[in-house]
Design a protein around this motif. Structure first.
Motif, PDB file in Angstrom:
ATOM      1  N   GLU A  62       3.665  -1.128  -4.667  1.00 13.60           N
ATOM      2  CA  GLU A  62       4.510  -0.163  -5.378  1.00 13.60           C
ATOM      3  C   GLU A  62       3.915   1.237  -5.314  1.00 13.60           C
ATOM      4  O   GLU A  62       4.641   2.223  -5.119  1.00 13.60           O
ATOM      5  CB  GLU A  62       4.689  -0.600  -6.830  1.00 13.60           C
ATOM      6  N   ILE A  63       2.596   1.323  -5.478  1.00 15.82           N
ATOM      7  CA  ILE A  63       1.927   2.626  -5.417  1.00 15.82           C
ATOM      8  C   ILE A  63       2.093   3.235  -4.029  1.00 15.82           C
ATOM      9  O   ILE A  63       2.387   4.435  -3.889  1.00 15.82           O
ATOM     10  CB  ILE A  63       0.434   2.482  -5.772  1.00 15.82           C
ATOM     11  N   ASP A 123       4.493   2.529  -1.750  1.00 18.19           N
ATOM     12  CA  ASP A 123       5.897   2.883  -1.526  1.00 18.19           C
ATOM     13  C   ASP A 123       6.265   4.173  -2.245  1.00 18.19           C
ATOM     14  O   ASP A 123       7.001   5.014  -1.708  1.00 18.19           O
ATOM     15  CB  ASP A 123       6.810   1.745  -1.997  1.00 18.19           C
ATOM     16  N   ARG A 124       5.742   4.346  -3.453  1.00 19.73           N
ATOM     17  CA  ARG A 124       6.028   5.566  -4.202  1.00 19.73           C
ATOM     18  C   ARG A 124       5.381   6.771  -3.517  1.00 19.73           C
ATOM     19  O   ARG A 124       5.999   7.844  -3.399  1.00 19.73           O
ATOM     20  CB  ARG A 124       5.516   5.422  -5.638  1.00 19.73           C
ATOM     21  N   ALA A 178       7.446   7.629  -0.469  1.00 21.40           N
ATOM     22  CA  ALA A 178       8.710   8.269  -0.849  1.00 21.40           C
ATOM     23  C   ALA A 178       8.488   9.718  -1.264  1.00 21.40           C
ATOM     24  O   ALA A 178       9.252  10.616  -0.887  1.00 21.40           O
ATOM     25  CB  ALA A 178       9.373   7.481  -1.975  1.00 21.40           C
ATOM     26  N   GLU A 179       7.437   9.967  -2.040  1.00 21.32           N
ATOM     27  CA  GLU A 179       7.139  11.337  -2.468  1.00 21.32           C
ATOM     28  C   GLU A 179       6.755  12.205  -1.280  1.00 21.32           C
ATOM     29  O   GLU A 179       7.118  13.382  -1.215  1.00 21.32           O
ATOM     30  CB  GLU A 179       6.022  11.321  -3.518  1.00 21.32           C
TER      31      GLU A 179
END
Length: 636
Positions: free
Chosen positions: A622-623, A625-626, A629-630
């Protein structure tokens, strides 16, 4: 809706190619397995050149049939028209390379699956999806398969598709030569000639060697045979002439083959003629379906044929569009194309399968770290690594973009269980902590054990190195890395190189970029790089530039964890994710360290260990992927 360019119809089998060159087929000791059958080869070869292709055929409901379906999918060929036959086995061919003139082969096609193709297998809606249909001669040899082919051709005519025939004459597949005559390319037969002549009017394009036109036209005089074919068909006739290239005739057949339209030829060394015609046809289709003139289409065809006769196997030898364009722009540098390093690198890099644009990797390939933990034993270590795999699969949940690093010493059972799971699988080969680098004994002194590896395993090598290494240390490490890289490539295995300079000496923004360049200069072209998390954007930029400058077709980079706490990893991910070449991470002890220590001492159950590791792995995903995305938002 025309979502397909070409549908090919006919044979689909498995080629078992003798690995020894220059010996009798009787003496072959090992074989390489490839997809095979002319229409199957053509569908794959054309897909590599950018055409949207499909196959109509049958395969058995067994391992070889599944291999064909899976390989077609990997090649980008639509399999909607491939029927799984519950009663018949997939066809096999055993073949070899004796010398430049002899290529013995045996067809195992008695009541095989693809010869059960019937009219019911031809769907009108499926035919309508394409712009062209290509058939090969073998499927005109039996009433059942002939009926299927004729139905497809009539539907193609009805809906305005182009139609093409590869004569593909194999006398023993027509029953006019024995099982031991698989290599034979011509035996006269009035029956075969009559059958071919009765169908020629259905085609817009007919392709064959001189011998194949002899059987189609019923004469061993090539011009006379071509004229007989012309009497029965208005198709463009393309006659392949071996080393002399090929010629096309759109209208009347002249008095000499030299008067036909020709394309550029390529002087190359003949290594293997098997499958060359299918490669030729793939290149021809690239031109024909793109409405190129015949000299251009024949240039593509000759080039693809040149690739085919220069390499081992049929479909594996065919070029991608990028490779073809590279070859046409650069030209022939050496006649034995398979030994042209630059060309082979392009071939390798543009034919790798799988979308690994994201690789979020749980690394549990650790050996020393686990062996030093309280309560460790080989049996418990193996069992724990199976729990690690369970955690990885729980997070993956059938989704793409996840991977593992797992060793064969402690984690063999988990490593083997991971095959076929859809995970990216890296497998370490270095002796832990060695500097200069040494290798796990189970590789063998000559790396011969690599031939036993599953093809989906990626060879992962960690090297502790630094630009300040003395000349002897650097030379020794580079020689060992290059030798391993060469062995991996020879065995069809991707190669990941991990470099850790921070454990050897001080580092700055140039350290890793310098090391990367040194390995490229040594002739090592990793599919993957595994790099330490850098502290500055400048360090990342320089490392990426060094890779892309030397190998613009690399798979990419994964960033390692070095047992960092989650907060530190989040910070390093944010910086790494700004580089598109970084595809993901490979983190281990941050995920499994606490669970391993507790489980080995009996303080944690199997379920608790899996749950904890899955939760930590999932959080890191999750970290990442975030962060990715950022980074993309920032770039926009």
């Amino acid at each position: 809706m025309k979502d397909l360019d070409v549908i090919t119809i006919g044979r689909a089998g498995v080629d078992l190619y003798g690995a020894q060159i220059g010996g009798r087929l009787e003496d072959m000791g090992s074989f390489d397995k490839y997809i095979g059958g002319s229409p199957t080869n053509i569908a794959c070869g054309s897909a590599r050149l950018g055409l949207k292709t499909a196959l109509i055929s049958r395969v058995g409901d067994e391992h070889m049939g599944r291999f064909i379906l899976e390989q077609l999918a990997r090649e980008g060929v639509c399999t909607d028209g491939v029927v799984t036959d519950p009663e018949r086995l997939t066809a096999l061919v055993i073949l070899g390379i004796r010398d430049q003139e002899q290529f013995p082969l045996i067809f195992y096609r008695e009541n095989c699956a693809d010869m059960a193709l019937c009219e019911d297998d031809i769907d009108e809606g499926f035919i309508q999806r394409a712009r062209a249909v290509v058939v090969t001669g073998t499927h005109l040899s039996h009433p059942r398969t002939e009926a299927a082919v004729l139905k497809a051709l009539k539907l193609a005519r009805k809906h305005g598709l182009r139609t093409a025939l590869d004569i593909d004459y194999r006398p023993n597949l027509w029953g006019v030569a024995g099982h031991g005559d698989g290599e034979s390319r011509f035996v006269e037969s009035e029956t075969v000639t009559a059958k071919l002549l009765s169908t020629l009017h259905l085609f817009d394009l007919i392709v064959g060697t001189e011998e194949e036109f002899h059987i189609a036209g019923g004469s061993t005089d090539t011009i006379a045979a071509l004229r007989r074919v012309r009497e029965n068909s208005a198709a463009t006739l393309v006659c392949k002439r071996g080393a002399l290239g090929a010629v096309a005739f759109e209208g009347a057949v002249p008095d000499s083959l030299d008067e036909g339209q020709a394309g550029q030829g390529f002087p190359i060394e003949v290594f293997n003629v098997l499958g060359a015609g299918d490669g030729f046809f793939s290149g021809l289709l690239k031109g024909w379906m793109g409405d190129a003139d015949w000299p251009t289409a024949l240039k593509y065809a000759n080039a693809c044929g040149a690739f085919a006769v220069s390499r081992h196997g049929c479909t594996p030898a065919y070029p991608t569009l990028e490779e073809l364009e590279f070859f046409l722009a650069r030209g022939v540098q050496r006649p034995d194309l398979r030994n042209d390093p630059e060309l082979e690198q392009v071939h390798w890099a543009t034919n790798r399968h799988g979308d690994w644009s994201s690789v979020k990797t749980f690394a549990f390939d650790h050996r020393l770290q686990l062996e030093e933990m309280e309560g460790y034993s080989p049996a418990k270590g193996a069992a724990f690594k199976e729990l690690c795999l369970g955690a990885a699969l729980k997070v993956q949940n059938g989704q793409p973009g996840y991977g593992i690093l797992c060793d064969n010493r402690i984690g063999r059972s988990a490593l083997h269980a991971a095959s076929g799971s859809g995970l990216w699988i890296g497998r370490p080969v270095e002796l832990p902590g060695s500097r200069p680098v040494e290798f796990e004994p189970d590789l063998g002194a000559d790396f011969g054990r690599l031939r036993e590896w599953a093809r989906e395993n990626v060879v992962k090598l960690l090297v502790f190195c630094h630009p300040d290494d003395d000349a002897a240390t650097r030379a020794l490490q580079e020689e060992r890395v290059h030798r391993l890289f060469t062995a991996a490539r020879r065995n069809g295995l991707e190669f990941l190189l991990e470099v850790i300079p921070s454990k050897v000496g001080p580092v700055d923004d140039d350290t890793t970029a310098t090391l990367i360049q040194q390995f490229y200069d040594a002739g090592v072209y990793p599919d993957w790089w595994k790099l330490e998390p850098f502290r500055t954007e400048a360090a990342w930029a320089k490392a990426v530039q060094a890779i892309e400058r030397n190998d613009p077709r690399t798979r990419g980079i994964v960033v390692l964890g070095l047992d960092a706490p989650e907060a530190a990893l989040a910070e390093s991910f944010a910086l790494a994710a700004r580089q598109p070449l970084v595809k993901g991470f490979a983190v281990g002890r941050t995920i499994f360290g606490d669970a391993a220590r507790a489980w080995l001492k009996g303080e944690m159950t199997n379920a608790e260990a899996v749950a904890q590791m899955a939760a930590r792995y999932s959080r890191l995903c999750e970290i990442w992927d975030r962060a990715r995305a950022e980074a993309r938002q920032h770039a926009v």
